[in-house]
Design an enzyme around this catalytic site. Structure first.
Site, PDB file in Angstrom:
ATOM      1  N   ILE A 115       2.749 -12.828  52.310  1.00 13.26           N
ATOM      2  CA  ILE A 115       2.263 -11.839  51.758  1.00 13.26           C
ATOM      3  C   ILE A 115       1.708 -11.493  50.433  1.00 13.26           C
ATOM      4  O   ILE A 115       0.736 -10.919  49.985  1.00 13.26           O
ATOM      5  CB  ILE A 115       3.397 -10.567  51.844  1.00 13.26           C
ATOM      6  CG1 ILE A 115       3.774 -10.421  53.608  1.00 13.26           C
ATOM      7  CG2 ILE A 115       3.154  -9.239  51.300  1.00 13.26           C
ATOM      8  CD1 ILE A 115       4.998  -9.559  53.725  1.00 13.26           C
ATOM      9  N   THR A 133       9.028 -10.418  48.078  1.00 14.96           N
ATOM     10  CA  THR A 133       9.800 -11.259  48.811  1.00 14.96           C
ATOM     11  C   THR A 133      10.628 -10.424  49.738  1.00 14.96           C
ATOM     12  O   THR A 133      10.323  -9.496  50.071  1.00 14.96           O
ATOM     13  CB  THR A 133      10.988 -12.045  47.802  1.00 14.96           C
ATOM     14  OG1 THR A 133      11.827 -10.913  47.448  1.00 14.96           O
ATOM     15  CG2 THR A 133      10.245 -12.547  46.585  1.00 14.96           C
ATOM     16  N   ALA A 176       4.637  -1.876  57.666  1.00 15.65           N
ATOM     17  CA  ALA A 176       3.392  -2.380  56.917  1.00 15.65           C
ATOM     18  C   ALA A 176       2.581  -1.412  56.087  1.00 15.65           C
ATOM     19  O   ALA A 176       3.102  -0.877  55.376  1.00 15.65           O
ATOM     20  CB  ALA A 176       2.831  -3.344  57.948  1.00 15.65           C
ATOM     21  N   GLU A 188       8.652 -14.617  62.773  1.00 15.41           N
ATOM     22  CA  GLU A 188       9.135 -15.384  61.516  1.00 15.41           C
ATOM     23  C   GLU A 188       9.434 -16.943  62.006  1.00 15.41           C
ATOM     24  O   GLU A 188       9.236 -17.082  63.321  1.00 15.41           O
ATOM     25  CB  GLU A 188      10.652 -14.916  61.037  1.00 15.41           C
ATOM     26  CG  GLU A 188      10.497 -13.506  60.533  1.00 15.41           C
ATOM     27  CD  GLU A 188       9.845 -13.208  59.264  1.00 15.41           C
ATOM     28  OE1 GLU A 188       9.788 -14.302  58.571  1.00 15.41           O
ATOM     29  OE2 GLU A 188       9.474 -12.236  59.089  1.00 15.41           O
ATOM     30  N   ASP A 241      16.016  -6.936  61.559  1.00 17.75           N
ATOM     31  CA  ASP A 241      14.747  -6.323  60.877  1.00 17.75           C
ATOM     32  C   ASP A 241      14.657  -4.800  61.185  1.00 17.75           C
ATOM     33  O   ASP A 241      14.292  -3.934  60.292  1.00 17.75           O
ATOM     34  CB  ASP A 241      13.565  -6.953  61.215  1.00 17.75           C
ATOM     35  CG  ASP A 241      12.469  -6.578  60.401  1.00 17.75           C
ATOM     36  OD1 ASP A 241      12.242  -6.678  59.108  1.00 17.75           O
ATOM     37  OD2 ASP A 241      11.620  -6.034  61.051  1.00 17.75           O
ATOM     38  N   LYS A 281      14.997  -1.099  58.898  1.00 13.47           N
ATOM     39  CA  LYS A 281      14.115  -0.160  58.740  1.00 13.47           C
ATOM     40  C   LYS A 281      14.826   1.395  58.823  1.00 13.47           C
ATOM     41  O   LYS A 281      14.480   2.233  58.724  1.00 13.47           O
ATOM     42  CB  LYS A 281      12.797  -0.299  59.612  1.00 13.47           C
ATOM     43  CG  LYS A 281      12.206  -1.768  59.194  1.00 13.47           C
ATOM     44  CD  LYS A 281      10.995  -2.000  60.168  1.00 13.47           C
ATOM     45  CE  LYS A 281      10.139  -3.268  59.520  1.00 13.47           C
ATOM     46  NZ  LYS A 281       9.289  -3.701  60.323  1.00 13.47           N
TER      47      LYS A 281
END
Length: 937
Positions: free
Chosen positions: A588, A669, A725, A781, A792, A796
């Site tokens: 990223i 990160t 995103a 990943e 993940d 969120k």
């Protein structure tokens, strides 16, 4: 054009040095120095050869002061003689816009090449008539004062120092003029002047003292010599030119030790007489020097040459006055402090006053006074860059009924409400406070009378309307004496409690915003203070005159440059600069750096946004730069110039950069340890942008502390890319809450990886096949279990829940993992996991078939139930007609059920995975931060 007819009449002439000394002999000196001088025996050629010679000069003075005495400068240093004109001749003295006045400072005539360059500028000026005021060569006036100091200190080297000055002018003139009569004449005058100066300095050496008149006489010789050389240089280029000793024309009245007032009536009369003797269309005038009404040589003190030019402009009613210097004009801020400062096209007289008072390199305020009467413009131009138009200073219709210029935009240049900013460093605040001050007449008067007695300069005053305190700023070097004097003066009041304290705050700086249009524009103060607040700068005191031409604030000295840059950017006088530190040049971070590289030029030119990458920090290597990293080759720079990673040094490098007021760290990160530093960065006034979910889903107390600090410190913390995103999910949720809507439920497919898997889990395809395909396409990943575990999505859900006002932690969220229990061993390699995954396909296959039997599809969904204060992550069945079933690829979707949106939910949908869109989300946050800091929205 006005004209005055004058008649040349017979005059009595004396050599120039004799007339000057005659006047000086009548000036007051100490009894001791007079006695010492009277014991000297000088030769006749050295002026004071005998008491008889001195008395004869005294007796000659009345005759020298007759009204029509205005001879040209004579090179002869012989005894006095009478020269008569047989026939009077009428000469018309012209006044009006046929005259252009130029002034060249010492830097402009610092050497042979520069004098020749100035002569070229004069010759190229197409004006019908030109009066050119010139300073002494660079450093010469300082050298003359040094000679004086040596003589008064009885330092024998004063003669050597004077010889060096003579040689400087001798060599310059020889190189400039070559062989010829002009050079011979100049060298003869120079030799005579040096001889006279040595005689006078010898007297000063013996007396051990020189009064102001003697000092002014000695110091003014630099202008005499530079004027003669420049006039000769102009003649060498083919234009007729004479020079004028301004002491024979300009009459000033000393008002204090550092100020004089011009006598325009007397000066004009002398100028008319001088012109009758020496009519010319090009006149080189000595700057800095003049005479008193008694004919005693004096100087115009600080910035005297500029003042001379303004006075000449007044006397000639000139079309304009041009001040030539070594900069392109007046800057919107000190270019040494603000790299992006711009040259202002125009200023009003009042704006020039304000900026110069606060330390800007403009003009001394008194310089504009002579030209204001006739609305004569002053233009500041660069002698080394004649193509630059410079800055024009003139009247404004906003303040002058007689101003001939009607177009406001033309007068004020660009439509800037605030024209410029200036700072005064190393100041101190003095605060006198007490309830006994209220309603007591004369308290403020007593305060400032005390300060006056100390001799301190009060730069700014601010008083509370309650009258309980008076605050003022003085130079820091004077504050100790001021405080001591005030404590003595108010000792009784302090002891009785009528005054509570005399407080001193050191290490301060004054920042002034200047602009004539501020008086008619609401919100200027709000914009100014908002810019300072967003740069995390504390304001110690405030003052604004009723004219509203300036707003003055006091800030800490350490914040001076940062404050100047912040307000300068906010008013669009420069690009909006943002110092950026990027942590995590992985997938990223690398993508973001490449996006910045490709877009930076457009942002700067079209949107006034200047993103400066000051450092990149990886897990093992970092690279720092004092100004900015070259993004065109950032990867090579990182690889070749990298040093071992040091997060503390990285933070200090960004925080202590005073050249860019606003700083931001972009954390690309997924590191919880990096997130632990967010609170520290916000305390330092560093903004934060991140797609790192660990901060907002980590320990609750850490999250609450970060959010609280953000609100208290005026710093910004943007994390749009933590959920969805590049999709505007966080901003949509925040907008609903800020407009008063009530969130009931938030549901979404937040994982691009799991969206891809279940969108493609159709027909005979197995779960393991689709996971393998997603891994090959780069949607997962490196270890797919990180996606399949649901953690993940769980993070969120926590982020959204906390944003909606719930105090949930990750442990409070029920998460369904798609990793079979038998394959959850962390010691199991990725390859082994992928090899064994097909053994468990039947579990997902069974769920998919059951859903299809019900006319539904499987979707991996995160849910925030605000009403029940719960969060969950689960694999659920949804109707094929549902929006969640209509996805393709790796798209994300989120629905908001609110008080406003109950039947028809508010839905946001789009790409929710991949480095490009995630980096784009971070980039969008950077632009949003820039707009908050001053760039156009």
């Amino acid at each position: 054009m006005e004209a005055v007819a004058v008649t040349r009449t017979p005059v009595l002439e004396l050599p120039q040095h004799s007339r000057c000394v005659a006047a000086l002999l009548r000036s007051p000196v100490s009894a001791d120095s007079t006695a010492r001088v009277s014991r000297l025996g000088f030769r006749s050629a050295q002026i004071w050869s005998s008491e008889f010679h001195r008395s004869s000069l005294r007796n000659a003075v009345p005759r020298l002061e007759q009204k029509n005495f205005n001879s040209t400068v004579h090179s002869s240093h012989a005894d006095a003689g009478v020269v008569t004109q047989e026939k009077p001749k009428e000469v018309i003295f012209p006044q009006g816009d046929s005259w252009a006045v130029h002034k060249f400072g010492g830097t402009c005539v610092g050497n042979t090449e520069r004098i020749s360059n100035v002569a070229g500028i004069i010759v190229d000026d197409p004006s019908l008539r030109k009066a050119v005021v010139v300073s002494a060569m660079s450093k010469v006036t300082d050298m003359m004062y040094d000679v004086l100091d040596k003589a008064q200190s009885r330092d024998d080297t004063y003669t050597t120092a004077l010889d060096l000055i003579e040689e400087k002018h001798r060599s310059t003139a020889s190189a400039l003029l070559g062989e010829g009569e002009d050079l011979k004449k100049f060298l003869k005058n120079l030799e005579d002047d040096i001889l006279n100066l040595k005689a006078m300095l010898r007297a000063i050496y013996i007396a051990g003292h020189a009064n102001e008149n003697f000092s002014d006489y000695v110091a003014g010789h630099g202008e005499l010599w530079s004027a003669q050389m420049l006039a000769a240089a102009v003649r060498k280029k083919g234009q007729s030119c004479v020079w004028m000793d301004a002491r024979k024309v300009l009459v000033v009245k000393p008002t204090s030790s550092n100020q004089v007032d011009p006598d325009f009536e007397a000066s004009l009369a002398k100028l008319v007489d001088w012109y009758a003797e020496t009519p010319a269309d090009c006149i080189i005038v000595t700057g800095f020097i003049a005479s008193t009404p008694d004919g005693i040589p004096t100087t115009l003190k600080r910035d005297g040459s500029d003042f001379s030019a303004a006075i000449m402009g007044n006397l000639l009613r000139a079309d304009q006055v041009t001040i030539w210097t070594d900069v392109d004009g007046v800057y919107s801020a000190d270019p040494r402090k603000v790299k992006d400062a711009v040259v202002l096209s125009q200023l009003s007289y009042q704006e020039a006053w304000e900026m110069s008072y606060f330390g800007a390199n403009v003009l001394h305020p008194r310089t504009t006074i002579p030209v204001m009467k006739y609305n004569i413009p002053i233009t500041i131009r660069n002698v080394f860059n004649v193509s630059a138009p410079g800055t024009r200073i003139w009247c404004s219709p906003l303040t002058s009924d007689t101003c001939p210029f009607e177009d406001d935009d033309e007068i004020d240049g660009a439509d800037k409400v605030v024209k410029g900013f200036a700072t005064i460093d190393h100041m101190a605040l003095v605060n006198v406070e007490g309830t006994g001050m209220a309603g007591v007449p004369g308290t403020a008067s007593a305060i400032f009378e005390t300060v006056k007695d100390v001799g301190a300069n009060v730069v700014m005053i601010s008083q509370a309307s309650s009258e309980h305190s008076v605050c003022f700023a003085v130079p820091e070097k004077e504050v100790a004496a001021v405080a001591e004097a005030l404590e003595r003066r108010f000792k009784t009041a302090l002891k009785a409690g009528r005054l509570s304290k005399v407080e001193v705050v050191k290490s301060c700086a004054i920042l002034a915003a200047v602009g004539q249009r501020m008086a008619s524009t609401p919100g200027v103060s709000a914009t100014l203070f908002n810019a300072l607040a967003k740069a995390n700068i504390n304001v110690r005191a405030i003052a604004q005159g009723c004219s509203e031409y300036n707003i003055t604030v006091v800030v800490n000295q350490e914040d001076s440059i940062r404050a100047l840059k912040a307000v300068h950017s906010r008013f669009y006088l420069s690009k909006t600069p943002l110092a950026v530190g990027i942590i995590g040049p992985g997938l990223i971070g690398r993508t973001l750096l490449n996006q910045l590289r490709d877009q930076s030029a457009t942002l700067k030119e079209e949107f006034n946004i200047d993103l400066r990458i000051m450092g990149i920090l990886g897990s093992k290597t970092m690279v720092l730069d004092e100004s900015r990293l070259d993004l065109q080759d950032w990867q090579s720079i990182y690889d070749e110039r990298g040093v071992p990673t040091d997060l503390s040094k990285f933070t200090s490098h960004l925080h202590q950069n005073h050249f860019v007021p606003n700083k931001v760290i972009v954390d690309c990160t997924a590191d919880a340890v990096i997130a632990e530093h967010y609170l520290e960065w916000l305390k330092k006034g560093i903004h934060i942008i991140t797609p790192n979910k660990k901060a907002n889903s980590g320990p609750l107390d850490q999250y609450l502390a970060v959010k609280q600090m953000q609100r208290q410190s005026y710093t910004h913390y943007f994390y749009e890319a933590t959920v969805g995103a590049g999709l505007p999910i966080m901003s949509t949720l925040r907008g609903l809450l800020e407009t008063g809507d009530k969130i009931h439920e938030v549901q979404g497919i937040f994982s691009g990886t799991l969206s891809y898997i279940f969108n493609n889990l159709v027909g005979d395809r197995t779960f393991s096949d689709v996971v393998k395909e997603a891994k090959a396409e780069g949607f997962t990943e490196p270890d797919p279990r990180d996606d399949l575990s649901g953690m993940d999505v769980g993070r969120k859900v926590v982020i959204l829940a906390r944003e909606a006002g719930l105090k949930l932690s990750l442990d409070d969220v029920r998460i369904t993992s798609l990793v079979p229990r038998e394959l959850q061993d962390p010691n199991l390699s990725v390859d082994e996991f992928m090899r064994k995954l097909p053994e468990f396909d039947h579990e997902i296959t069974a769920k998919r078939e059951a859903a299809e039997a019900n006319g539904k599809v499987l979707r991996f969904v995160g849910v925030v139930d605000v009403l029940k204060n719960k969060g969950a992550v689960d694999l659920i069945e949804v109707e094929k007609s549902d929006a969640f079933a209509q996805l393709s690829g790796s798209d994300n979707i989120i629905s908001f059920k609110t008080a406003r949106y109950q039947q028809n939910k508010l839905i946001v949908r789009g790409p929710g995975a991949g480095a490009e869109v995630t980096a784009g989300g971070v980039f969008s946050d950077l632009l949003r931060l820039s707009s908050y800091l001053g760039a156009p929205s």
